[in-house]
Design an enzyme around this catalytic site. Structure first.
Site, mmCIF file in Angstrom:
data_model
loop_
_atom_site.group_PDB
_atom_site.id
_atom_site.type_symbol
_atom_site.label_atom_id
_atom_site.label_comp_id
_atom_site.label_asym_id
_atom_site.label_seq_id
_atom_site.Cartn_x
_atom_site.Cartn_y
_atom_site.Cartn_z
ATOM 1 N N TYR A 119 0.647 -1.192 -0.082
ATOM 2 C CA TYR A 119 -0.114 -0.020 0.126
ATOM 3 C C TYR A 119 0.896 1.103 -0.202
ATOM 4 O O TYR A 119 0.690 1.920 -0.722
ATOM 5 C CB TYR A 119 -0.882 -0.011 1.296
ATOM 6 C CG TYR A 119 -1.819 -0.960 1.344
ATOM 7 C CD1 TYR A 119 -3.104 -1.346 0.537
ATOM 8 C CD2 TYR A 119 -1.688 -2.104 2.195
ATOM 9 C CE1 TYR A 119 -4.004 -2.189 0.532
ATOM 10 C CE2 TYR A 119 -2.705 -3.329 2.165
ATOM 11 C CZ TYR A 119 -3.672 -3.390 1.599
ATOM 12 O OH TYR A 119 -4.411 -4.374 1.262
ATOM 13 N N ARG A 133 -2.696 3.938 4.223
ATOM 14 C CA ARG A 133 -3.961 3.690 4.938
ATOM 15 C C ARG A 133 -5.263 4.147 4.014
ATOM 16 O O ARG A 133 -6.054 3.205 4.030
ATOM 17 C CB ARG A 133 -4.308 4.307 6.130
ATOM 18 C CG ARG A 133 -5.483 3.902 6.823
ATOM 19 C CD ARG A 133 -5.520 4.435 8.450
ATOM 20 N NE ARG A 133 -4.479 4.018 8.918
ATOM 21 C CZ ARG A 133 -4.424 3.340 9.983
ATOM 22 N NH1 ARG A 133 -5.594 2.753 10.703
ATOM 23 N NH2 ARG A 133 -3.340 2.539 10.803
ATOM 24 N N CYS A 150 -6.423 -4.802 -7.694
ATOM 25 C CA CYS A 150 -6.316 -4.535 -6.328
ATOM 26 C C CYS A 150 -5.784 -5.653 -5.650
ATOM 27 O O CYS A 150 -5.115 -5.275 -4.523
ATOM 28 C CB CYS A 150 -7.421 -3.850 -5.583
ATOM 29 S SG CYS A 150 -9.050 -4.960 -5.982
#
Length: 191
Positions: A119, A133, A150
């Protein structure tokens, strides 16, 4: 990625919602039923659900148009049977926020089959304006999973989350990453 350079947009990307109808079709996969919604512009949604559930979710008139969904179903089927590594489908981004769309464009354009990144790495690749986040939330809201991959975005200390699948999302994410060779396939692989 240089913050002064805009990320490339996938072919067929649509920025503004337009009135349209939508065609929906389903596909059985080794990890559950997948449905795809296609507008006149392109693939607008891929969902781990039955086609009827996807039809109810979107407030667009339904088109009885199997020709519209044929390429998406065919390419997804090829992906799940290891005969396709990239998708060349036009995309309709109408169900994505502008911030989400910009992150998903970067993911779609820069993270290919058999690759993964964290991420935080995706946040950095995007230019750093969106924290890691928030990247996780954008991945969870991705309306076009698999095609916009994803599942290739992981935590720095493990798989992270995955909202896809007809049950245990993390097992589906693990399976998809095994299919692509990012993770080793388990002894009970049923691909």
């Amino acid at each position: 990625m240089d913050p002064d350079v805009s990320p490339p947009e996938p072919a067929g990307a649509q920025e503004r919602p337009t009135p349209d109808d939508i065609g929906v079709a389903g596909l059985a996969t080794p990890v559950g039923t997948l449905s795809v919604a296609v507008t006149r512009i392109g693939v607008a949604a891929v969902s781990w659900s039955e086609p009827d559930e996807l039809r109810r979710r979107y407030k667009l008139p339904m088109a009885d148009d199997t020709a519209r969904t044929r390429d998406a179903v065919s390419q997804l089927s090829e992906y799940f049977t290891e005969r396709r590594r990239t998708f060349d489908l036009p995309l309709d981004w109408r169900f994505t926020s502008s911030a989400g769309r910009s992150v998903l464009h970067v993911l779609h354009a820069t993270v290919g089959y058999g690759a993964s990144l964290t991420y935080a790495e995706l946040a950095e690749r995007h230019g750093g304006a969106i924290p890691a986040r928030a990247i996780g939330g954008i991945m969870g809201a991705n309306p076009i999973p698999i095609v916009v991959p994803c599942h290739r975005v992981v935590a720095h200390d493990g798989l992270g989350g995955y909202s896809g699948g007809n049950g245990d999302g993390l097992e589906v994410k693990r399976w998809l990453l095994g299919l692509e060779g990012v993770l080793p396939r388990t002894l009970d692989w049923d691909g």
